[in-house]
Design a protein around this motif. Structure first.
Motif, short mmCIF file in Angstrom:
data_model
loop_
_atom_site.label_atom_id
_atom_site.label_comp_id
_atom_site.label_asym_id
_atom_site.label_seq_id
_atom_site.Cartn_x
_atom_site.Cartn_y
_atom_site.Cartn_z
N THR A 52 3.85 -1.50 -11.07
CA THR A 52 2.94 -1.58 -9.93
C THR A 52 3.43 -0.71 -8.78
OG1 THR A 52 2.22 -3.83 -10.50
CG2 THR A 52 1.90 -3.13 -8.23
N VAL A 78 0.86 -1.18 0.00
CA VAL A 78 0.00 0.00 0.00
C VAL A 78 0.90 1.24 0.00
CG1 VAL A 78 -1.90 -1.14 1.19
CG2 VAL A 78 -0.13 0.03 2.53
N HIS A 79 0.28 2.39 -0.19
CA HIS A 79 1.00 3.66 -0.16
C HIS A 79 1.69 3.84 1.20
CE1 HIS A 79 1.56 8.09 -0.22
NE2 HIS A 79 1.60 7.94 -1.53
N LEU A 114 1.84 2.81 -7.37
CA LEU A 114 1.42 2.86 -5.96
C LEU A 114 1.83 4.19 -5.32
CD1 LEU A 114 0.35 0.58 -3.75
CD2 LEU A 114 2.71 0.79 -2.96
N ALA A 134 7.10 2.28 -0.27
CA ALA A 134 5.89 1.44 -0.27
C ALA A 134 5.85 0.68 1.04
CB ALA A 134 5.89 0.48 -1.45
N SER A 180 -4.22 3.33 -3.31
CA SER A 180 -3.98 2.09 -4.05
C SER A 180 -3.50 0.94 -3.17
CB SER A 180 -2.97 2.33 -5.17
OG SER A 180 -1.74 2.78 -4.64
N LEU A 181 -3.68 -0.27 -3.71
CA LEU A 181 -3.21 -1.52 -3.11
C LEU A 181 -2.75 -2.42 -4.25
CD1 LEU A 181 -4.83 -3.68 -0.34
CD2 LEU A 181 -4.38 -4.71 -2.57
N GLY A 182 -1.62 -3.09 -4.07
CA GLY A 182 -1.11 -3.96 -5.12
C GLY A 182 -0.41 -5.18 -4.56
#
Length: 347
Positions: free
Chosen positions: A230, A155-156, A234, A256, A240-242
């Motif tokens: 990705t 996540v951020h 982010l 991150a 956002s979430l990745g």
């Protein structure tokens, strides 16, 4: 389709270091990995067969010749470093290695179609795939599990969240949960979850089998083409979430946060079933947690070769499985798999 290809010249590797954030210097093993208490210096050498892009030259040896290594993109940082270090050591002997980044599925297709001799994947070949490997006199298919890593939920860096469960991740991926405040440990985070999703990748294949279980991914995902994309996306999107391979987090050199993850349901996937004592508890991607099977999103890294014994591919395979290659995995917080490890007791 190949995503990236690079040939490493005998003397200069600066482009590789720039692309992946690789370091050219290494500390002692214990300094690099405090959790590793015991790492035997002796390791059984593997007589892996030759794996060049074509028939090995008669003058080829385990440290001289040309070899292209096909690497699963999600595990690229430590494996590119393996290639780089092998060339650093053996370029004076005539070692010339190149690499291409792609999905494990594409690398396996190249192996089956006899257009690759050495591949690195995050899943084993199926029985059907093994049967499709061409039959060539004096050629053998060999594979070995060389390391373990995991898929990180990221996540951020300003996101206050610290933890998420596997059942919640399934709901986020499928679209049952679309907002941050719907999560049990949101810590005041609000807004629509901006899901970053890398299509046709090892990450999406892992997610499909481990988390979605046949459900489709939500339609409004923001699609990315690589782990690096990705991570960079982010940083630009606070909501956002990745998901990325754990070795990319430090290598990408972008801010991150990796969430702790808990297994909160029984799963039919028994490949790396979470240890009973870890069920319902949240764990980070720390290598010790991956090694103990406490972190739920664990996976394996395999090398496969196809060809005769005694070529440069045999030498490179030995390097990856030997203490030097395993030390490079440790330096990248990837768990080595070819030898026993003893963990330090908490201080």
């Amino acid at each position: 389709k190949t995503k990236s290809k690079k040939t490493i010249p005998p003397q200069s590797h600066e482009d590789t270091k720039k692309d992946f954030g690789l370091s050219s210097s290494f500390k002692s093993l214990c300094d690099l990995v405090p959790w590793c208490h015991y790492f035997p210096t002796a390791l059984l050498l593997l007589a892996l067969p030759a794996v060049s892009g074509c028939t090995p030259d008669k003058s080829e040896t385990t440290t001289r010749g040309r070899l292209e290594v096909l690497i699963a993109e999600s595990i690229a940082p430590p494996m590119v470093e393996q290639v780089e270090q092998f060339v650093n050591i053996y370029s004076k002997n005539g070692a010339q290695l190149s690499y291409s980044l792609m999905s494990s599925d594409d690398a396996i297709k190249h192996l089956i179609s006899d257009t690759a001799r050495f591949i690195v994947t995050t899943r084993p070949l199926t029985a059907a795939e093994r049967e499709r490997v061409p039959v060539i006199q004096d050629y053998n298919l060999n594979g070995i599990l060389v390391a373990y890593d995991g898929i990180a939920v990221i996540v951020h860096h300003k996101n206050p969240m610290e933890e998420i469960s596997t059942s919640e991740m399934t709901k986020v991926l499928s679209g049952e949960i679309t907002r941050w405040e719907q999560l049990s440990r949101a810590k005041g985070m609000k807004g629509t979850i901006d899901l970053l999703y890398q299509d046709s990748s090892d990450v999406s294949s892992f997610v499909a089998g481990r988390l979605l279980h046949g459900k489709p991914v939500r339609k409004d995902v923001r699609r990315t083409r690589s782990s690096l994309e990705t991570l960079r996306s982010l940083v630009e999107r606070p909501l956002s979430l990745g998901l990325v391979g754990t070795s990319w987090i430090d290598s990408a050199r972008v801010p991150a946060k990796s969430l702790k993850v808990a297994e909160t349901r029984q799963t039919a996937d028994t490949t790396f079933r979470v240890a009973p004592e870890a069920f319902g508890k949240y764990y980070s991607t720390h290598p010790a947690h991956i090694y103990r099977s406490y972190y739920p999103l664990k996976r394996a890294i395999y090398i496969y070769s196809y060809g005769p014994v005694g070529s440069i591919a045999s030498g490179f395979g030995t390097f990856v499985a030997n203490k030097d290659g395993q030390r490079l995995f440790l330096a990248r917080n990837v768990v080595p798999a070819t030898q026993p490890i003893r963990l330090k007791a908490p201080q």
